[in-house]
Scaffold this motif. Sequence first.
Motif, PDB file in Angstrom:
ATOM      1  N   TYR A 213       0.898  -1.288   0.030  1.00  0.00           N
ATOM      2  CA  TYR A 213       0.155   0.072  -0.021  1.00  0.00           C
ATOM      3  C   TYR A 213       0.966   1.143  -0.066  1.00  0.00           C
ATOM      4  O   TYR A 213       1.627   1.534   0.940  1.00  0.00           O
TER       5      TYR A 213
ATOM      6  N   LEU B 167      -3.221   2.792  10.945  1.00  0.00           N
ATOM      7  CA  LEU B 167      -2.320   1.656  10.712  1.00  0.00           C
ATOM      8  C   LEU B 167      -3.435   0.565  11.058  1.00  0.00           C
ATOM      9  O   LEU B 167      -3.303  -0.431  10.145  1.00  0.00           O
TER      10      LEU B 167
ATOM     11  N   LEU C 277      -5.127   0.010   7.490  1.00  0.00           N
ATOM     12  CA  LEU C 277      -4.321  -0.518   6.773  1.00  0.00           C
ATOM     13  C   LEU C 277      -4.157  -2.145   6.890  1.00  0.00           C
ATOM     14  O   LEU C 277      -4.501  -2.943   6.234  1.00  0.00           O
ATOM     15  N   LYS C 278      -4.273  -2.393   8.360  1.00  0.00           N
ATOM     16  CA  LYS C 278      -4.182  -3.946   8.766  1.00  0.00           C
ATOM     17  C   LYS C 278      -5.359  -4.390   8.312  1.00  0.00           C
ATOM     18  O   LYS C 278      -5.529  -5.694   7.997  1.00  0.00           O
TER      19      LYS C 278
ATOM     20  N   ASP D  92       0.262  -5.790   3.688  1.00  0.00           N
ATOM     21  CA  ASP D  92       1.641  -6.251   4.311  1.00  0.00           C
ATOM     22  C   ASP D  92       2.428  -5.312   4.417  1.00  0.00           C
ATOM     23  O   ASP D  92       3.258  -5.499   5.206  1.00  0.00           O
TER      24      ASP D  92
ATOM     25  N   ILE E 195       3.688  -1.111   3.778  1.00  0.00           N
ATOM     26  CA  ILE E 195       3.515   0.091   3.599  1.00  0.00           C
ATOM     27  C   ILE E 195       4.484   0.993   2.912  1.00  0.00           C
ATOM     28  O   ILE E 195       5.804   0.916   3.578  1.00  0.00           O
TER      29      ILE E 195
ATOM     30  N   ALA F  12       4.144  -0.173  13.481  1.00  0.00           N
ATOM     31  CA  ALA F  12       3.699  -0.996  12.224  1.00  0.00           C
ATOM     32  C   ALA F  12       4.129  -2.460  12.333  1.00  0.00           C
ATOM     33  O   ALA F  12       3.415  -3.481  12.087  1.00  0.00           O
TER      34      ALA F  12
ATOM     35  N   ARG G 103       2.212  -4.648  14.373  1.00  0.00           N
ATOM     36  CA  ARG G 103       0.741  -5.126  13.781  1.00  0.00           C
ATOM     37  C   ARG G 103       0.861  -6.139  12.589  1.00  0.00           C
ATOM     38  O   ARG G 103       0.233  -6.297  11.797  1.00  0.00           O
TER      39      ARG G 103
ATOM     40  N   LEU H 148       2.951  -5.424  10.074  1.00  0.00           N
ATOM     41  CA  LEU H 148       3.123  -4.472   8.836  1.00  0.00           C
ATOM     42  C   LEU H 148       4.499  -4.144   8.557  1.00  0.00           C
ATOM     43  O   LEU H 148       5.224  -3.837   9.485  1.00  0.00           O
ATOM     44  N   LYS H 149       5.025  -3.845   7.423  1.00  0.00           N
ATOM     45  CA  LYS H 149       6.372  -3.709   7.118  1.00  0.00           C
ATOM     46  C   LYS H 149       6.401  -2.275   6.657  1.00  0.00           C
ATOM     47  O   LYS H 149       5.459  -2.148   6.060  1.00  0.00           O
TER      48      LYS H 149
END
Length: 572
Positions: A12, A37, A40-41, A46, A48, A88, A91, A93-94
């Motif tokens: 994203y 965040l 987006l999760k 996966d 950002i 991030a 959660r 997220l990378k």
Amino acid sequence: MNKKWWKEAVVYQIYPISFLDTNGDGKGDLLGIISRLDYLKDLGVDVIWICPIYKSPNHDNGYDISDYCDIMDEFGTMEEFDRLLREAHARGLKIMMDLVLNHTSDEHPWFIESRSSRDNPKRDFYIWRKGKDGHPPNNWESYFSGSVWEYDEKTGEYYLHLYSKHQPDLNWENQKVIDSMHEMVEWWLKKGVDGFRFDAIAHIVKAVGLPDGDNPDQLPTVRAYELFSNLENVHTLLSNLYERVLFHYDIMTVGETSGLGPEQALSYVGDTRNELNMVFQFEHMQLDAGSSGSGKWDIRPWNLLELKKVISGWQTVLHDKGWNANYWCNHDQPRSVSRFGDDQKYRVESAKMLATFLHTLEGTPYIYQGEEIGMTNIAFASIDDYRDVETLNYYEEQLDQGVPEEQVMQAIWKKSRDNARTPMQWTNGEHAGFTRGTPWIEVNSNYPLINVEDAIKDPNSIYHYYKKLIALRKQHEVIVYGEYKLLLPLDKELYVYTRTLEDQCLLVILNFFGGEPVLKLPAELVPEAKQLLISNYPIKGEEDLGNLKLRPYEARVYLMKTPPLDFVAQTW
């Protein structure tokens, strides 16, 4: 099958100045990203990808960096970035940084020293040359129009800038530049970032001797792409960066590489190359550009057969050899639903169809902020409302050449980079919930109808369709790794293809226009095409799959237990 986490990821892209403002200054910031965040999760992405947030005077929205190891004041602080990284990662997220290695800001300390005198130790950090008989050193034209050369009164020489005069190109023939950039990249990796999008990476090497372009008598109006794009030594420099730095980290890398086809791309992303994981290709972004010399601003209708040719080339050449980066739009391109769909009568249907295409190709899908709710192009009435330096330069250049303003604005409404840069539309409240202040650029006036808050409430929204597509990609390995095969190559309305992995086959059917063509599915496939994974229209009752009338911009994806027979693909 060479499995990698970044092949299975969905990315994203955030354009931070337009994402969410928390302090009321009209510009998005890091705290705004942190506050979304969970959004987006929940969407299911996966990675950002964050456009440049480094210290910058902001002549080109952060792509002119004055300090690689600090944060732009408008966006926040390094402490806030560290918090973003922690939250991030907590959660799952990378974070992928957007890194400009081709040039810096003219306010970077290196350039300030470089232009201070001809014998300064950092003079050779940039590309300086004497002029020719009162003219610039060569006839190359900048991406932002005009000469690539800017005359410096103090030292009596010109410096090279492929983009704005505020973005002088670094000299990658200087080992001290190379070492300094490697140290900076590793500094971010040690901090914990998960990858890089390397901006304009194809341009870090220029032709030996900096010769004139095709017409040496033209000054300075020649776009000499081949003299500063994808030259062989780029690969030497990238291999060196990989071996010295990138190899030691499990990260994701993507390069911005205009002007190449899939065969050339393998020199960057081939499994044995050890350079980049994937590159952004631009061939499909040029399908609606004419050949008058005005580049992207010379607009012509695109056609589906050309799109099939481009996409099929990338899908087949890179299969089992490299990896694709799939996208419809980004911060430099118009909104996809306005460009390749119908942003009026069939905005929802066409946005879902385009999303289906993006997420069922082989390669990592990239979603640009707002794409998941079907945000559209903007058409400001006045040039005064535009902020993009490329757009403003084009406007002035065209008026100087006597082109009527109305004609210039028509092109800008279609292709300006500001189409993608208007604020994210979060709510139907004031300024779309983006800011409580005055936005740095006006919000698209359609935000009362197109916004995240309403999209989340509507189970049939584009947003929820994206969620389903992303979830399906994680459930079915064939969507990630299956081999692509184009069907109906000469059909001008339907784009149909399969993705095959072992004993599973995905059949993707896309109607790219507003008509109602009939798809005659071969009898051999009808018994197999029973499991419908997703469609952007409700399916009611039994259907004759052998004689299927598709609705405007309809998309269907079927999962079959056995792949289609070869003769079906050859004769259909």
